[in-house]
Design an enzyme around this catalytic site. Structure first.
Site, PDB file in Angstrom:
ATOM      1  N   HIS A  39      32.344 -55.508 -61.566  1.00 52.99           N
ATOM      2  CA  HIS A  39      31.217 -54.925 -62.290  1.00 52.99           C
ATOM      3  C   HIS A  39      31.719 -54.276 -63.587  1.00 52.99           C
ATOM      4  O   HIS A  39      32.107 -53.105 -63.590  1.00 52.99           O
ATOM      5  CB  HIS A  39      30.531 -53.868 -61.428  1.00 52.99           C
ATOM      6  CG  HIS A  39      30.009 -54.397 -60.126  1.00 52.99           C
ATOM      7  ND1 HIS A  39      30.833 -54.709 -59.060  1.00 52.99           N
ATOM      8  CD2 HIS A  39      28.744 -54.673 -59.726  1.00 52.99           C
ATOM      9  CE1 HIS A  39      30.096 -55.147 -58.055  1.00 52.99           C
ATOM     10  NE2 HIS A  39      28.831 -55.146 -58.429  1.00 52.99           N
ATOM     11  N   HIS A  66      30.805 -49.215 -57.532  1.00 56.28           N
ATOM     12  CA  HIS A  66      30.974 -50.594 -58.007  1.00 56.28           C
ATOM     13  C   HIS A  66      31.704 -50.619 -59.353  1.00 56.28           C
ATOM     14  O   HIS A  66      32.339 -51.606 -59.700  1.00 56.28           O
ATOM     15  CB  HIS A  66      29.617 -51.283 -58.146  1.00 56.28           C
ATOM     16  CG  HIS A  66      28.664 -50.553 -59.037  1.00 56.28           C
ATOM     17  ND1 HIS A  66      27.926 -49.463 -58.607  1.00 56.28           N
ATOM     18  CD2 HIS A  66      28.328 -50.734 -60.336  1.00 56.28           C
ATOM     19  CE1 HIS A  66      27.181 -49.025 -59.605  1.00 56.28           C
ATOM     20  NE2 HIS A  66      27.402 -49.780 -60.663  1.00 56.28           N
ATOM     21  N   GLY A  75      20.923 -46.447 -59.877  1.00 58.27           N
ATOM     22  CA  GLY A  75      20.913 -46.797 -58.464  1.00 58.27           C
ATOM     23  C   GLY A  75      21.148 -45.595 -57.581  1.00 58.27           C
ATOM     24  O   GLY A  75      20.479 -45.416 -56.553  1.00 58.27           O
ATOM     25  N   HIS A 111      26.046 -56.187 -65.483  1.00 55.26           N
ATOM     26  CA  HIS A 111      26.282 -55.314 -64.340  1.00 55.26           C
ATOM     27  C   HIS A 111      27.348 -55.839 -63.389  1.00 55.26           C
ATOM     28  O   HIS A 111      28.361 -55.176 -63.168  1.00 55.26           O
ATOM     29  CB  HIS A 111      24.976 -55.089 -63.565  1.00 55.26           C
ATOM     30  CG  HIS A 111      25.175 -54.404 -62.242  1.00 55.26           C
ATOM     31  ND1 HIS A 111      25.361 -53.047 -62.145  1.00 55.26           N
ATOM     32  CD2 HIS A 111      25.243 -54.892 -60.973  1.00 55.26           C
ATOM     33  CE1 HIS A 111      25.525 -52.723 -60.861  1.00 55.26           C
ATOM     34  NE2 HIS A 111      25.453 -53.828 -60.133  1.00 55.26           N
ATOM     35  N   GLU A 155      19.145 -35.481 -42.483  1.00 57.08           N
ATOM     36  CA  GLU A 155      20.277 -35.951 -41.682  1.00 57.08           C
ATOM     37  C   GLU A 155      21.269 -36.781 -42.505  1.00 57.08           C
ATOM     38  O   GLU A 155      22.487 -36.643 -42.345  1.00 57.08           O
ATOM     39  CB  GLU A 155      19.780 -36.783 -40.492  1.00 57.08           C
ATOM     40  CG  GLU A 155      18.977 -36.015 -39.473  1.00 57.08           C
ATOM     41  CD  GLU A 155      17.485 -35.958 -39.799  1.00 57.08           C
ATOM     42  OE1 GLU A 155      16.721 -35.414 -38.982  1.00 57.08           O
ATOM     43  OE2 GLU A 155      17.092 -36.466 -40.881  1.00 57.08           O
ATOM     44  N   ASP A 161       8.649 -35.815 -24.958  1.00 58.26           N
ATOM     45  CA  ASP A 161       8.564 -36.227 -26.361  1.00 58.26           C
ATOM     46  C   ASP A 161       8.410 -37.734 -26.520  1.00 58.26           C
ATOM     47  O   ASP A 161       8.008 -38.218 -27.574  1.00 58.26           O
ATOM     48  CB  ASP A 161       9.790 -35.749 -27.141  1.00 58.26           C
ATOM     49  CG  ASP A 161       9.641 -34.316 -27.625  1.00 58.26           C
ATOM     50  OD1 ASP A 161       8.493 -33.856 -27.743  1.00 58.26           O
ATOM     51  OD2 ASP A 161      10.664 -33.668 -27.884  1.00 58.26           O
ATOM     52  N   HIS A 198      11.684 -40.230 -29.402  1.00 62.36           N
ATOM     53  CA  HIS A 198      12.739 -39.221 -29.357  1.00 62.36           C
ATOM     54  C   HIS A 198      13.776 -39.494 -28.263  1.00 62.36           C
ATOM     55  O   HIS A 198      14.669 -38.677 -28.060  1.00 62.36           O
ATOM     56  CB  HIS A 198      12.131 -37.835 -29.159  1.00 62.36           C
ATOM     57  CG  HIS A 198      11.580 -37.236 -30.412  1.00 62.36           C
ATOM     58  ND1 HIS A 198      10.654 -37.895 -31.201  1.00 62.36           N
ATOM     59  CD2 HIS A 198      11.827 -36.057 -31.031  1.00 62.36           C
ATOM     60  CE1 HIS A 198      10.348 -37.137 -32.244  1.00 62.36           C
ATOM     61  NE2 HIS A 198      11.051 -36.018 -32.164  1.00 62.36           N
TER      62      HIS A 198
END
Length: 662
Positions: free
Chosen positions: A27, A67, A158, A263, A412, A470, A474
């Site tokens: 790249h 990249h 990106g 790119h 998370e 749940d 879950h």
């Protein structure tokens, strides 16, 4: 050709373009467009010492747009990092080279993080900045700032599109990480063409909403303008800064400038020649760099080595004046500190009562907290459920960077990337936590933990259909198989207090492997046969009276006690079985052939796996003659005891399954 700075910038471009061309892969666009900002940063605003790449107080640089790795390799070569030679540049993307397709931590000297998945480097940079803030709060004194450095991260459109960057920078702004500086390579091009087709938001306003100082450099080739922005970023000590640097992808290549085709493919021989003409490069020879350019980079590197020398003198004076702090520093950076816990009776102690392994893990976390001062961690807004709060350890916040409890919010993915950054920075031992089913959000960054050899610990609670009411959204089914499939990753599912302690001991003493603990919400009994043998991944927890058992039942976690109960029921019918607890297949596989044969003798082909999760992965132990008591689909919404009965996790079903293969 211009002055030495211009020549030094263009040397980055030439090396990057030549490397991609020779490899016929890579790249070139990002390195050509970003060379000026990278040079200005590394040459004039960043404290780093190529002679000692691990200097503790160095500024960190993360290339989130991995990249564009030839940008980083060119800088490392020109500055003289780790003897990265011109031959290494010419071996870009070749087997065994020091210049792989994307930067790999631990493989190439000077690479601070493995990057490639876009946005991941942004999250790791936030973690590095958090580590700096925490260590500074712990160690700095009014007369000595022994921890005082910046984290710089460079990425493009990106990285900004990926959701992980928003997650991470939202937290960075909340925490007021004033030593985090983001360089946004804004060229408005992605692989499919202009970013207008899918990305028209005002990124600057987004960062303002996050709580960042936002600056704009209109000309990405104007070193003076770039330098002024970097210094303005440093001057704001209460907010992180995002600098939008407007660049042209593929700058210098007349046929490719500003085009998507710059790119991810080589420029082509004719375009390489045109690039060198455009930049007025003195030679068409591949990988040619004039001596005065090398001399310039060496002079800068030599000056930077003096910056470290000054810090070393300051640190020596600090150590003499504050010997207790120096002792604490050594504890923070002692990677073997946890090893002594193997003989710490208090560490392994537990109460003889049924308890959830998530609760037992919470006890262990607080024991570790008292023994390892550099132990930090937290949850994605689930600490009360994950039992991951450290008592009396303070909350890491804008007002208290010394706090050891980290609050990641419901993020998370970013949580894991950030904690990779905490570990990469050095000096800290980190853990993260969420519900086991949400390890799907964690996994991409856990994969990078494995790739980088970072012993990050994952606390993953609510580990089966035992979640109950749940319901299936879950209740993890396939997640343990997913983690077991990761190379260089240890997934423990402990059955009681001793196995939970063993899992934690393994996690915090491991040097190169991340570890997950899959933990129950429901109470489990303490098992008479459990022991530190759990550190071997699998062991005999309840044996047969025969030298060769009639059958073997294998289980993990909450199903170990069920299997022992089934063994006792089978004994009444004259069937003498062995029960093997398998808290961690990954570790068991590392044992000697003799030990594995002792635990699972090949002569005993009648085997049953019992686990309230997917059976995927058990086949290598069950064999052609065995059977499974496992989940075949998703769970349901009902009390846990109802679900275990509904899905066959009963003594009667385990007994009948064993009898069915006799």
């Amino acid at each position: 050709m211009g002055n030495i700075d211009t020549k030094s910038v263009n040397a980055i471009r030439i090396l990057a373009a030549d490397a991609v061309q020779k490899a016929n892969s890579g790249h070139p666009g990002l390195p050509l467009g970003s060379a000026a900002m990278a040079y200005e940063l590394w040459a004039k605003h960043m404290n780093h010492n190529p002679k000692n790449p691990q200097w503790a107080n160095r500024d960190r640089f993360v290339l989130s747009g991995g990249h564009g790795s030839t940008l980083l390799y060119s800088l490392l070569h020109l500055f003289g990092y780790g003897d990265l030679s011109i031959d290494d540049m010419a071996n870009f993307r070749q087997d065994g080279s020091l210049t792989p397709g994307h930067p790999e931590y631990g493989h190439t000297v000077g690479v601070e993080a493995t990057t490639g998945p876009l946005g991941a480097g942004m999250g790791m940079a936030v973690g590095m900045a958090m580590a700096e803030a925490h260590l500074a709060a712990v160690f700095n004194k009014d007369d000595f700032k022994v921890v005082d450095h910046y984290t710089f991260v460079l990425g493009g459109d990106g990285c900004m599109m990926e959701g992980i960057s928003s997650e991470a920078f939202s937290l960075a702004g909340t925490l007021g990480l004033g030593k985090l500086i983001v360089l946004y390579d804004s060229n408005k091009i992605s692989i499919e063409g202009s970013t207008d087709i899918a990305f028209t938001e005002d990124v600057k306003k987004r960062f303002e909403a996050f709580g960042f100082q936002t600056l704009v450099v209109e000309d990405g080739n104007n070193l003076e303008e770039i330098g002024k922005a970097i210094e303005e970023a440093k001057a704001d000590t209460t907010r992180p800064t995002m600098i939008t640097v407007k660049t042209q992808i593929g700058y210098g290549c007349p046929a490719k400038m500003g085009k998507a085709s710059a790119h991810g493919e080589p420029l082509g021989a004719d375009n390489i020649e045109a690039l060198k003409d455009f930049l007025e490069w003195p030679s068409k020879e591949p990988f040619y760099v004039p001596q005065d350019v090398y001399d310039n980079y060496k002079a800068i590197a030599d000056a930077n080595s003096k910056v470290e020398e000054n810090w070393n003198q300051q640190f020596a004076a600090y150590s003499e004046k504050y010997p207790n702090m120096r002792d604490l520093w050594d504890k923070y950076y002692d990677k073997n500190a946890a090893d002594q816990l193997i003989d710490d009776e208090e560490f392994w102690k537990y109460e003889e009562k049924a308890d959830a392994t998530r609760n037992l893990s919470g006890v262990m976390i607080n024991r570790i907290k008292d023994r390892l001062p550099n132990f930090v961690g937290g949850s994605a807004d689930l600490a009360p459920s994950n039992k991951t709060n450290m008592k009396d350890a303070g909350d890491f916040s804008k007002n208290n960077y010394a706090g050891r409890n980290l609050h990641f919010g419901v993020r998370e993915l970013a949580m894991t990337a950030i904690s990779n950054g905490l570990m990469l920075h050095g000096g800290l031992q980190a853990y993260v936590a969420t519900f086991f089913v949400f390890s799907d959000y964690v996994k991409p960054m856990a994969r990078l933990s494995s790739l980088m050899g970072l012993p990050l610990t994952f606390v993953l609670t609510h580990d089966s259909i035992g979640v109950g009411e749940d319901g299936p959204t879950h209740e993890p089914i396939e997640q343990l198989a997913m983690l077991r499939a990761l190379p260089n990753f240890s997934a423990f599912r402990p059955a009681d207090a001793t196995e939970t302690a063993a899992a934690w001991f393994y996690a915090i003493t491991n040097k190169k492997t991340p570890t997950a603990l899959a933990l129950t919400r429901q109470n489990l009994p303490q098992l008479a046969g459990s022991s530190k043998e759990a550190l071997r991944g699998g062991y005999v927890i309840a044996d047969s009276t025969k030298e060769t058992p009639d059958a073997i039942i294998m289980a993990s976690g909450s199903e170990v006690s069920l299997s022992i109960d089934a063994k006792e029921a089978l004994a009444k019918e004259g069937i003498d079985v062995r029960v093997v607890s398998m808290p961690c297949m990954d570790v068991f596989e590392q044992q000697s052939a003799e030990y594995k044969e002792f635990v699972l003798p090949k002569a005993v082909r009648k085997r049953v796996a019992v686990e309230a999760l997917s059976d995927f992965g058990w086949g290598k132990y069950v064999g052609l003659d065995g059977a499974y008591v496992t989940m075949k689909g998703f769970g349901a919404s009902a009390p846990a005891d109802v679900l275990f009965k509904k899905f066959g996790f009963t003594v009667e079903n385990v007994v009948n399954t064993v009898k069915g293969i006799m």
